[in-house]
Design a protein around this motif. Structure first.
Motif, PDB file in Angstrom:
ATOM      1  N   LEU A  58     -35.615   1.232 -71.971  1.00 18.27           N
ATOM      2  CA  LEU A  58     -35.733  -0.014 -71.213  1.00 18.27           C
ATOM      3  C   LEU A  58     -34.389  -0.708 -71.326  1.00 18.27           C
ATOM      4  N   SER A  59     -33.686  -0.855 -70.211  1.00 22.06           N
ATOM      5  CA  SER A  59     -32.345  -1.427 -70.339  1.00 22.06           C
ATOM      6  C   SER A  59     -32.017  -2.495 -69.319  1.00 22.06           C
ATOM      7  N   TYR A  60     -30.950  -3.191 -69.637  1.00 26.37           N
ATOM      8  CA  TYR A  60     -30.448  -4.264 -68.789  1.00 26.37           C
ATOM      9  C   TYR A  60     -29.003  -3.945 -68.444  1.00 26.37           C
ATOM     10  N   PHE A  61     -28.632  -4.187 -67.172  1.00 27.95           N
ATOM     11  CA  PHE A  61     -27.250  -3.976 -66.744  1.00 27.95           C
ATOM     12  C   PHE A  61     -26.640  -5.324 -66.387  1.00 27.95           C
ATOM     13  N   ASP A  62     -25.516  -5.668 -67.015  1.00 27.75           N
ATOM     14  CA  ASP A  62     -24.853  -6.908 -66.603  1.00 27.75           C
ATOM     15  C   ASP A  62     -23.824  -6.595 -65.536  1.00 27.75           C
ATOM     16  N   ASN A  63     -23.912  -7.349 -64.425  1.00 25.74           N
ATOM     17  CA  ASN A  63     -23.082  -7.109 -63.234  1.00 25.74           C
ATOM     18  C   ASN A  63     -23.190  -5.662 -62.757  1.00 25.74           C
ATOM     19  N   ASP A  64     -24.320  -5.056 -63.020  1.00 25.09           N
ATOM     20  CA  ASP A  64     -24.556  -3.661 -62.630  1.00 25.09           C
ATOM     21  C   ASP A  64     -23.515  -2.693 -63.191  1.00 25.09           C
ATOM     22  N   THR A  65     -22.861  -3.092 -64.281  1.00 23.07           N
ATOM     23  CA  THR A  65     -21.857  -2.187 -64.837  1.00 23.07           C
ATOM     24  C   THR A  65     -22.181  -1.783 -66.275  1.00 23.07           C
ATOM     25  N   ASN A  66     -22.210  -2.753 -67.155  1.00 20.45           N
ATOM     26  CA  ASN A  66     -22.438  -2.424 -68.559  1.00 20.45           C
ATOM     27  C   ASN A  66     -23.918  -2.356 -68.885  1.00 20.45           C
ATOM     28  N   GLU A  67     -24.310  -1.269 -69.528  1.00 19.76           N
ATOM     29  CA  GLU A  67     -25.721  -1.105 -69.880  1.00 19.76           C
ATOM     30  C   GLU A  67     -25.970  -1.526 -71.328  1.00 19.76           C
ATOM     31  N   PHE A  68     -27.132  -2.151 -71.531  1.00 15.99           N
ATOM     32  CA  PHE A  68     -27.591  -2.510 -72.874  1.00 15.99           C
ATOM     33  C   PHE A  68     -29.051  -2.103 -72.998  1.00 15.99           C
ATOM     34  N   ILE A  69     -29.408  -1.482 -74.092  1.00 16.26           N
ATOM     35  CA  ILE A  69     -30.775  -0.986 -74.222  1.00 16.26           C
ATOM     36  C   ILE A  69     -31.631  -1.912 -75.081  1.00 16.26           C
ATOM     37  N   LEU A  70     -32.728  -2.371 -74.481  1.00 15.83           N
ATOM     38  CA  LEU A  70     -33.653  -3.262 -75.177  1.00 15.83           C
ATOM     39  C   LEU A  70     -34.557  -2.488 -76.113  1.00 15.83           C
ATOM     40  N   SER A  71     -35.062  -1.371 -75.633  1.00 13.93           N
ATOM     41  CA  SER A  71     -35.890  -0.554 -76.506  1.00 13.93           C
ATOM     42  C   SER A  71     -36.091   0.835 -75.945  1.00 13.93           C
ATOM     43  N   PHE A  72     -36.382   1.726 -76.863  1.00 17.24           N
ATOM     44  CA  PHE A  72     -36.858   3.049 -76.487  1.00 17.24           C
ATOM     45  C   PHE A  72     -38.378   2.998 -76.557  1.00 17.24           C
ATOM     46  N   ALA A  73     -39.032   3.841 -75.763  1.00 20.88           N
ATOM     47  CA  ALA A  73     -40.494   3.920 -75.861  1.00 20.88           C
ATOM     48  C   ALA A  73     -40.898   5.363 -75.726  1.00 20.88           C
ATOM     49  N   PHE A  74     -41.838   5.768 -76.569  1.00 19.80           N
ATOM     50  CA  PHE A  74     -42.263   7.170 -76.513  1.00 19.80           C
ATOM     51  C   PHE A  74     -43.773   7.253 -76.638  1.00 19.80           C
ATOM     52  N   GLU A  75     -44.267   8.399 -77.006  1.00 19.30           N
ATOM     53  CA  GLU A  75     -45.695   8.668 -77.070  1.00 19.30           C
ATOM     54  C   GLU A  75     -46.502   7.497 -77.639  1.00 19.30           C
ATOM     55  N   ASN A  76     -47.508   7.083 -76.915  1.00 17.60           N
ATOM     56  CA  ASN A  76     -48.474   6.061 -77.362  1.00 17.60           C
ATOM     57  C   ASN A  76     -47.966   4.619 -77.322  1.00 17.60           C
ATOM     58  N   TRP A  77     -46.837   4.415 -76.663  1.00 16.77           N
ATOM     59  CA  TRP A  77     -46.363   3.046 -76.490  1.00 16.77           C
ATOM     60  C   TRP A  77     -46.711   2.544 -75.100  1.00 16.77           C
ATOM     61  N   TRP A  78     -46.961   1.243 -75.020  1.00 15.36           N
ATOM     62  CA  TRP A  78     -47.069   0.571 -73.731  1.00 15.36           C
ATOM     63  C   TRP A  78     -45.708  -0.014 -73.428  1.00 15.36           C
ATOM     64  N   GLU A  79     -45.249   0.165 -72.203  1.00 12.68           N
ATOM     65  CA  GLU A  79     -43.945  -0.405 -71.873  1.00 12.68           C
ATOM     66  C   GLU A  79     -43.896  -0.829 -70.419  1.00 12.68           C
ATOM     67  N   THR A  80     -43.122  -1.866 -70.161  1.00  8.92           N
ATOM     68  CA  THR A  80     -42.820  -2.325 -68.811  1.00  8.92           C
ATOM     69  C   THR A  80     -41.766  -3.417 -68.932  1.00  8.92           C
ATOM     70  N   ASP A  81     -41.319  -3.951 -67.801  1.00 12.64           N
ATOM     71  CA  ASP A  81     -40.546  -5.187 -67.821  1.00 12.64           C
ATOM     72  C   ASP A  81     -41.589  -6.302 -67.890  1.00 12.64           C
ATOM     73  N   PHE A  82     -41.918  -6.736 -69.099  1.00 13.94           N
ATOM     74  CA  PHE A  82     -43.040  -7.652 -69.287  1.00 13.94           C
ATOM     75  C   PHE A  82     -42.861  -8.958 -68.532  1.00 13.94           C
ATOM     76  N   SER A  83     -41.637  -9.454 -68.521  1.00 11.46           N
ATOM     77  CA  SER A  83     -41.385 -10.704 -67.832  1.00 11.46           C
ATOM     78  C   SER A  83     -41.692 -10.566 -66.340  1.00 11.46           C
ATOM     79  N   ALA A  84     -41.203  -9.498 -65.752  1.00 10.49           N
ATOM     80  CA  ALA A  84     -41.419  -9.281 -64.322  1.00 10.49           C
ATOM     81  C   ALA A  84     -42.877  -8.964 -64.016  1.00 10.49           C
ATOM     82  N   PHE A  85     -43.494  -8.150 -64.855  1.00  9.87           N
ATOM     83  CA  PHE A  85     -44.898  -7.793 -64.650  1.00  9.87           C
ATOM     84  C   PHE A  85     -45.788  -9.021 -64.778  1.00  9.87           C
ATOM     85  N   TYR A  86     -45.582  -9.754 -65.835  1.00  4.97           N
ATOM     86  CA  TYR A  86     -46.469 -10.858 -66.163  1.00  4.97           C
ATOM     87  C   TYR A  86     -46.307 -12.025 -65.185  1.00  4.97           C
TER      88      TYR A  86
END
Lengths: 190, 190
Positions: A58-86
């Motif tokens: 799950l990552s964020y791109f600033d100015n669509d150039t630099n990537e930053f990773i918020l989290s990895f998610a694997f087996e048995n995790w729930w994941e989404t862009d919670f802010s956007a989903f909610y």
DNA sequence: ATTAGGGTGTGACCGAAATCACTTTTATTT
DNA sequence: AAATAAAAGTGATTTCGGTCACACCCTAAT
């Protein structure tokens, strides 16, 4: 449905077999290939995803150039862009596969539907609180630890996924440059 | 009971007046003075606290020397050392008042009791998800922004509490030294 | 009015990590 | 197996922010 999801939910709520078959119908299964996007920036975020196999970032791109990773998610995790989903807004984050990945999607309406219908609020509450606690640990890690210590903490916390991701990707998660991580790596080996 | 808590919960669940009087009895009210500790490191964390007035900081001390602030909490926020409360372990964090503060405490057993009895799971789920989203924003802020930008973001996000805390305390939250914050401050004024 | 303490400003110096540039190694694809 | 791409290692240089040291408030208490 994948047995993982069933086992995971059953920790909190023992559903009968027939209830489970009913519940299962609201999830949408899909398989993604490595490098495919599950959520793209600026797209609508329809679902919250249960990862039944694979690995995503799950990552964020600033100015669509630099990537930053918020989290990895694997087996048995729930994941989404919670802010956007909610808040039902466009995605600010992207969710991309680091491996071939199988997910069960749950859309906004169905999410609230099953919370009450199958009394799953406490299940998701537990997941959310644990997610919140993990985020706080991450904040402290960023505030209190030096890159080398953060790297060592990561190794301890997630020895398995360390093997599954390139070092250059890990650097995006740790908040250090690729080069610095590479140099730390040498030092902590000897 | 303070009207704030009632209004806050009512957003999600309209309780009758009599139900509310019943519910109110499980909360323990207490007033703390500025500088008092609500949660001390290594002590048991009995409660989750609803802040009805005042301002507190949730912080971590490494080697009992350097302080780092995880979050501020003020009117209408729920706060505690979630990890310690939820796992019923000793506090790793401290919660200390920056102003005289009134809280309503809710203990572990009562918390789970009222979740079901008054159907408050969805209320706390909402709180928790919003807390989780806020934590993720904080992580991104630490990963992507320079000290100056973090400071400006903070001003935008919490203009009110900026007035209520010393700059030296804010520095502990932003993850910069007192001195650097002081210098940024000058620069962003002109 | 003097003292003490908490909070803040500022200069000088230093160091850890970013950046840039390039090479080497390891995976993928054809 | 050859070619191409992705990932990782490493040196040289720069820069941002930390640390140290000290001065200057301002408020409250004696």
């Amino acid at each position: 449905m994948n047995p993982f999801l069933k086992n995971d939910i059953n920790i909190f709520k023992n559903l009968s077999e027939s209830e489970f078959i009913e519940l299962k119908s609201v999830f949408s299964y899909r398989k993604y290939l490595k490098k495919e996007f599950i959520i793209k920036e600026d797209a609508a975020v329809e679902n919250i995803y249960f990862i039944s196999s694979g690995l995503v970032k799950l990552s964020y791109f600033d100015n669509d150039t630099n990537e930053f990773i918020l989290s990895f998610a694997f087996e048995n995790w729930w994941e989404t862009d919670f802010s956007a989903f909610y808040n039902q807004t466009k995605a600010a984050l992207t969710l991309q596969c680091l491996e071939d990945t199988e997910v069960y999607g749950l859309n906004f309406d169905d999410y609230f539907l099953i919370l009450d219908k199958y009394r799953l609020s406490n299940y998701f509450l537990d997941k959310s609180i644990r997610g919140h606690i993990a985020s706080q640990k991450r904040i402290l890690s960023l505030l209190t630890l030096k890159p080398k210590e953060r790297y060592e903490q990561f190794l301890q916390l997630y020895p398995s996924i360390n093997q599954r991701i390139p070092k250059s990707v890990l650097a995006l998660y740790l908040g250090v440059s690729r080069e610095t991580l590479s140099r730390l790596y040498r030092k902590s080996k000897k």
